[in-house]
Design a protein around this motif. Structure first.
Motif, PDB file in Angstrom:
ATOM      1  N   UNK A  77      15.045   2.297 -11.677  1.00 20.97           N
ATOM      2  CA  UNK A  77      13.586   2.277 -11.561  1.00 20.97           C
ATOM      3  C   UNK A  77      13.039   0.992 -12.185  1.00 20.97           C
ATOM      4  N   UNK A  78      12.143   0.355 -11.491  1.00 23.48           N
ATOM      5  CA  UNK A  78      11.529  -0.877 -11.975  1.00 23.48           C
ATOM      6  C   UNK A  78      10.037  -0.810 -11.736  1.00 23.48           C
ATOM      7  N   UNK A  79       9.262  -1.168 -12.724  1.00 28.66           N
ATOM      8  CA  UNK A  79       7.811  -1.253 -12.558  1.00 28.66           C
ATOM      9  C   UNK A  79       7.472  -2.672 -12.128  1.00 28.66           C
ATOM     10  N   UNK A  80       6.737  -2.773 -11.041  1.00 27.24           N
ATOM     11  CA  UNK A  80       6.322  -4.079 -10.529  1.00 27.24           C
ATOM     12  C   UNK A  80       4.808  -4.165 -10.652  1.00 27.24           C
ATOM     13  N   UNK A  81       4.335  -5.253 -11.209  1.00 23.24           N
ATOM     14  CA  UNK A  81       2.901  -5.482 -11.346  1.00 23.24           C
ATOM     15  C   UNK A  81       2.478  -6.532 -10.329  1.00 23.24           C
ATOM     16  N   UNK A  82       1.501  -6.179  -9.498  1.00 23.50           N
ATOM     17  CA  UNK A  82       0.987  -7.090  -8.466  1.00 23.50           C
ATOM     18  C   UNK A  82      -0.455  -7.419  -8.832  1.00 23.50           C
ATOM     19  N   UNK A  90     -13.948  -2.756  -0.639  1.00 28.72           N
ATOM     20  CA  UNK A  90     -14.348  -2.072   0.589  1.00 28.72           C
ATOM     21  C   UNK A  90     -13.354  -2.357   1.717  1.00 28.72           C
ATOM     22  N   UNK A  91     -12.690  -3.504   1.643  1.00 26.96           N
ATOM     23  CA  UNK A  91     -11.718  -3.883   2.675  1.00 26.96           C
ATOM     24  C   UNK A  91     -10.524  -2.946   2.703  1.00 26.96           C
ATOM     25  N   UNK A  92     -10.253  -2.253   1.604  1.00 31.13           N
ATOM     26  CA  UNK A  92      -9.106  -1.343   1.579  1.00 31.13           C
ATOM     27  C   UNK A  92      -9.399  -0.045   2.309  1.00 31.13           C
ATOM     28  N   UNK A  93     -10.632   0.115   2.764  1.00 26.27           N
ATOM     29  CA  UNK A  93     -11.059   1.295   3.528  1.00 26.27           C
ATOM     30  C   UNK A  93     -10.800   2.607   2.781  1.00 26.27           C
ATOM     31  N   UNK A  94     -10.959   2.574   1.463  1.00 28.54           N
ATOM     32  CA  UNK A  94     -10.850   3.800   0.679  1.00 28.54           C
ATOM     33  C   UNK A  94      -9.445   4.156   0.197  1.00 28.54           C
ATOM     34  N   UNK A  95      -8.442   3.353   0.506  1.00 27.47           N
ATOM     35  CA  UNK A  95      -7.091   3.652   0.051  1.00 27.47           C
ATOM     36  C   UNK A  95      -6.897   3.070  -1.338  1.00 27.47           C
ATOM     37  N   UNK A  96      -6.603   3.924  -2.286  1.00 35.28           N
ATOM     38  CA  UNK A  96      -6.301   3.441  -3.634  1.00 35.28           C
ATOM     39  C   UNK A  96      -5.503   4.503  -4.370  1.00 35.28           C
ATOM     40  N   UNK A  97      -4.768   4.067  -5.363  1.00 33.89           N
ATOM     41  CA  UNK A  97      -3.986   4.983  -6.189  1.00 33.89           C
ATOM     42  C   UNK A  97      -3.706   4.311  -7.520  1.00 33.89           C
ATOM     43  N   UNK A  98      -3.523   5.126  -8.540  1.00 33.86           N
ATOM     44  CA  UNK A  98      -3.169   4.600  -9.856  1.00 33.86           C
ATOM     45  C   UNK A  98      -1.748   4.062  -9.831  1.00 33.86           C
ATOM     46  N   UNK A  99      -0.904   4.661  -8.991  1.00 38.45           N
ATOM     47  CA  UNK A  99       0.511   4.296  -8.967  1.00 38.45           C
ATOM     48  C   UNK A  99       1.046   4.449  -7.553  1.00 38.45           C
ATOM     49  N   UNK A 100       1.824   3.486  -7.103  1.00 41.05           N
ATOM     50  CA  UNK A 100       2.461   3.538  -5.793  1.00 41.05           C
ATOM     51  C   UNK A 100       3.965   3.588  -5.984  1.00 41.05           C
ATOM     52  N   UNK A 101       4.611   4.592  -5.433  1.00 40.02           N
ATOM     53  CA  UNK A 101       6.047   4.736  -5.540  1.00 40.02           C
ATOM     54  C   UNK A 101       6.712   3.999  -4.372  1.00 40.02           C
ATOM     55  N   UNK A 102       7.694   3.190  -4.689  1.00 41.51           N
ATOM     56  CA  UNK A 102       8.465   2.479  -3.671  1.00 41.51           C
ATOM     57  C   UNK A 102       9.919   2.901  -3.810  1.00 41.51           C
ATOM     58  N   UNK A 103      10.473   3.385  -2.747  1.00 41.60           N
ATOM     59  CA  UNK A 103      11.876   3.830  -2.774  1.00 41.60           C
ATOM     60  C   UNK A 103      12.664   2.976  -1.811  1.00 41.60           C
ATOM     61  N   UNK A 104      13.830   2.546  -2.256  1.00 47.53           N
ATOM     62  CA  UNK A 104      14.650   1.674  -1.414  1.00 47.53           C
ATOM     63  C   UNK A 104      15.831   2.354  -0.801  1.00 47.53           C
TER      64      UNK A 104
END
Length: 104
Positions: A77-82, A90-104
């Motif tokens: 597991x690695x935390x990536x900061x972007x 407003x450009x995100x059209x309402x999509x947001x989250x505190x955390x996004x899980x990425x699985x490889x």
């Protein structure tokens, strides 16, 4: 200016808009027709009845300023900061989250 060059209508009637990089906003546009009544060089008569007013909304393009760490561990597991500009707006059209899980 929001657009560079300014919006223009080509001879075939295509409206061309080129937003400046990094800019966003709302432009109120007015478009109408004119003709020379078949006389070649004029006089030109503007057709007010054909005039249309419309809005163009432009959202600035998201831009990354940094991603940390650039390389992560394999299989762990690695935390990536972007970091960047114009995310979560407003450009995100309402999509947001505190955390996004990425699985490889």
């Amino acid at each position: 200016a929001l657009f560079l060059p300014p919006p223009a209508v080509s001879a075939d009637g295509t409206l061309r808009l080129h937003a400046r990089y990094g800019y966003g906003g709302v432009a109120l546009c007015s478009l109408g027709g004119a003709h020379d009544e078949g006389r070649g060089n004029g006089p030109v008569r503007t057709l007010q009845k054909d005039r249309r007013v419309f809005e163009v909304r432009v959202w600035p393009q998201p831009a990354l300023t940094s991603v940390r760490p650039f390389f992560g561990g394999l299989g762990e597991a690695t935390t990536v900061t972007v970091l960047g500009r114009n995310f979560g707006s407003e450009a995100s059209r309402g999509f947001s989250a505190e955390r996004y899980e990425v699985r490889g």
